[in-house]
Design a protein around this motif. Structure first.
Motif, PDB file in Angstrom:
ATOM      1  N   VAL A 149      -7.293   6.038  -5.741  1.00  0.00           N
ATOM      2  CA  VAL A 149      -7.026   7.472  -5.559  1.00  0.00           C
ATOM      3  C   VAL A 149      -8.274   8.269  -5.921  1.00  0.00           C
ATOM      4  O   VAL A 149      -8.866   8.070  -6.989  1.00  0.00           O
ATOM      5  N   ALA A 204       0.734   9.698   6.288  1.00  0.00           N
ATOM      6  CA  ALA A 204       0.602   9.303   4.886  1.00  0.00           C
ATOM      7  C   ALA A 204       2.009   9.161   4.340  1.00  0.00           C
ATOM      8  O   ALA A 204       2.988   9.575   4.971  1.00  0.00           O
ATOM      9  N   ASP A 205       2.109   8.574   3.171  1.00  0.00           N
ATOM     10  CA  ASP A 205       3.442   8.288   2.638  1.00  0.00           C
ATOM     11  C   ASP A 205       4.068   9.483   1.923  1.00  0.00           C
ATOM     12  O   ASP A 205       5.193   9.878   2.217  1.00  0.00           O
ATOM     13  N   MET A 232      -8.060  11.458   3.469  1.00  0.00           N
ATOM     14  CA  MET A 232      -7.014  10.464   3.266  1.00  0.00           C
ATOM     15  C   MET A 232      -7.255   9.263   4.176  1.00  0.00           C
ATOM     16  O   MET A 232      -7.725   9.419   5.309  1.00  0.00           O
ATOM     17  N   PRO A 233      -6.929   8.067   3.728  1.00  0.00           N
ATOM     18  CA  PRO A 233      -7.079   6.890   4.594  1.00  0.00           C
ATOM     19  C   PRO A 233      -6.119   6.956   5.772  1.00  0.00           C
ATOM     20  O   PRO A 233      -4.980   7.395   5.647  1.00  0.00           O
ATOM     21  N   SER A 242       0.125   5.565   0.093  1.00  0.00           N
ATOM     22  CA  SER A 242      -0.854   6.652   0.117  1.00  0.00           C
ATOM     23  C   SER A 242      -0.158   7.961  -0.217  1.00  0.00           C
ATOM     24  O   SER A 242       0.970   8.209   0.220  1.00  0.00           O
ATOM     25  N   THR A 258      -3.587   4.675  -2.861  1.00  0.00           N
ATOM     26  CA  THR A 258      -4.720   5.424  -2.329  1.00  0.00           C
ATOM     27  C   THR A 258      -4.312   6.875  -2.125  1.00  0.00           C
ATOM     28  O   THR A 258      -3.124   7.208  -2.114  1.00  0.00           O
ATOM     29  N   GLY A 259      -5.325   7.733  -1.952  1.00  0.00           N
ATOM     30  CA  GLY A 259      -5.022   9.123  -1.663  1.00  0.00           C
ATOM     31  C   GLY A 259      -5.850  10.077  -2.483  1.00  0.00           C
ATOM     32  O   GLY A 259      -6.981   9.781  -2.871  1.00  0.00           O
ATOM     33  N   HIS A 268       0.841  -1.198   0.000  1.00  0.00           N
ATOM     34  CA  HIS A 268       0.000   0.000   0.000  1.00  0.00           C
ATOM     35  C   HIS A 268       0.877   1.250   0.000  1.00  0.00           C
ATOM     36  O   HIS A 268       1.882   1.314   0.703  1.00  0.00           O
TER      37      HIS A 268
END
Length: 380
Positions: free
Chosen positions: A179, A216-217, A198-199, A128, A156-157, A126
């Motif tokens: 996303v 988040a990343d 955001m998750p 983000s 995701t994001g 995963h």
């Protein structure tokens, strides 16, 4: 900077011309330039570049590549850098954004490659990211390269932009990911609401306590406007491992320039200065626990200090904090991208090499003239 077609007209022995040059195998220069080629081949073979470095050698008088006082300029720069730089260590590969395995243009960003120590040996499950100012999310966008992982990695994001037509293209590229594509005029005040989508972001505080920051990343901010204000607002909501920012190369170190948010306001405009200088970004990023890692003509990549050991352990010659002056001075710049104004490279060189107080005064006068009462800006 002069192209091959205009070099002959530029070679006036009674004037001084500044041209970006790089050594190359250019054997037919006599045939190309006739009379002027005779002088040029007396020194070296070369090719004229349209993306010079800030300190490319000068064409001066009888085509001497280096003037007698070059050493004086180098000493002055060294004194300025020693006094004002916030980094310490030289990293010769700080401008390499990819390898020839992916692109013959090393300034094209390939995050999968340059973030290898962070991603690990196997594709993560995963990733983000918040892409603020994602535009079309095409090959030009630094985060586009992450799409190479989407078969194995859940992406995701957010992809946020004001232009509806751009977002239609972005939706095409982001098919098969999780996303969210959103149309929004991003402001510092709206960043919290956006990032709450955001998750993994805490939605509420605990009793009387403020809502804790989520994680988040990757964050990317490129709205061609008050980017610095939006960046600060994002840090108040989320903690990131990697941040990508656009910067304005026309304002050299050590000058701290940033367009700041104010109302009323347009988000996008191309006839006025916008964005932030590299020195300003180094300062605020270090205050938020980030260090400079990579730099090309448009973007800077920053790493959270908690992930630095992963990179320095496997990349030879990499020590943090990186000297931002050295990284800036070895970057090739596109003169057509200067943060909302067509600022000639000659101006940048003058500001870089001149007396700092004089340069700051001239820059402030120019900014005051073009900004008027439209916006707030910082220049120190």
């Amino acid at each position: 900077v002069f192209t091959l077609e205009t070099l002959q007209a530029a070679c006036d022995l009674k004037s001084t011309q500044v041209v970006g040059i790089q050594a190359a195998n250019f054997t037919d220069i006599n045939a190309e330039f006739g009379f002027y080629g005779k002088y040029l081949t007396d020194f070296s073979t070369f090719v004229i570049r349209d993306d010079p470095k800030a300190l490319d050698p000068s064409y001066h008088r009888l085509f001497y590549f280096f003037m007698d006082d070059t050493w004086k300029l180098h000493n002055k720069l060294a004194e300025h850098a020693h006094r004002w730089r916030r980094g310490q260590y030289l990293y010769p590969r700080c401008n390499e954004m990819s390898s020839v395995r992916h692109s013959v243009h090393s300034n094209v960003i390939n995050l999968v490659e340059i973030l290898g120590p962070w991603l690990g040996t196997e594709a993560p499950s995963h990733i983000s990211f918040a892409n603020i100012g994602c535009g079309r999310f095409d090959e030009i966008d630094p985060l586009h390269s992450l799409l190479a992982l989407k078969e194995e990695t859940l992406l995701t994001g957010l992809c946020v932009d004001l232009d509806a037509a751009n977002l239609e293209v972005a939706r095409y590229w982001l098919q098969g990911t999780a996303v969210q594509v959103l149309q929004d005029r991003v402001t510092p005040a709206s960043m919290e609401e956006l990032l709450l989508q955001m998750p993994g972001v805490p939605q509420n505080g605990d009793g009387d306590n403020a809502r804790p920051r989520g994680t988040a990343d990757i964050l990317k901010v490129d709205i061609d406007s008050y980017d610095a204000s939006v960046l600060a607002a994002a840090f108040a909501v989320l903690d990131f491992d990697v941040v990508i920012t656009e910067y304005v190369h026309a304002y050299p170190p050590p000058f701290c320039f940033a367009l700041l948010f104010s109302e009323p306001e347009r988000t996008y405009y191309y006839d006025r200065p916008f964005g932030a200088s590299i020195s300003y970004l180094v300062q605020i990023m270090q205050q938020n626990n980030f260090e400079l890692f990579k730099l090309n003509q448009n973007d800077a990549i920053w790493l959270n200090r908690r992930v630095l050991p992963r990179f320095s352990a496997v990349i030879e010659g990499l020590q943090f904090p990186i000297d931002e002056w050295a990284c800036y001075l070895q970057t090739f710049f596109d003169e057509n991208i200067t943060g909302g104004m067509q600022i000639p490279m000659e101006f940048t060189r003058e500001w870089l090499l001149g007396d700092l107080s004089t340069s700051a005064s001239r820059m402030q006068e120019n900014l005051s003239h073009v900004l008027g009462n439209w916006h707030s800006a910082m220049l120190v």
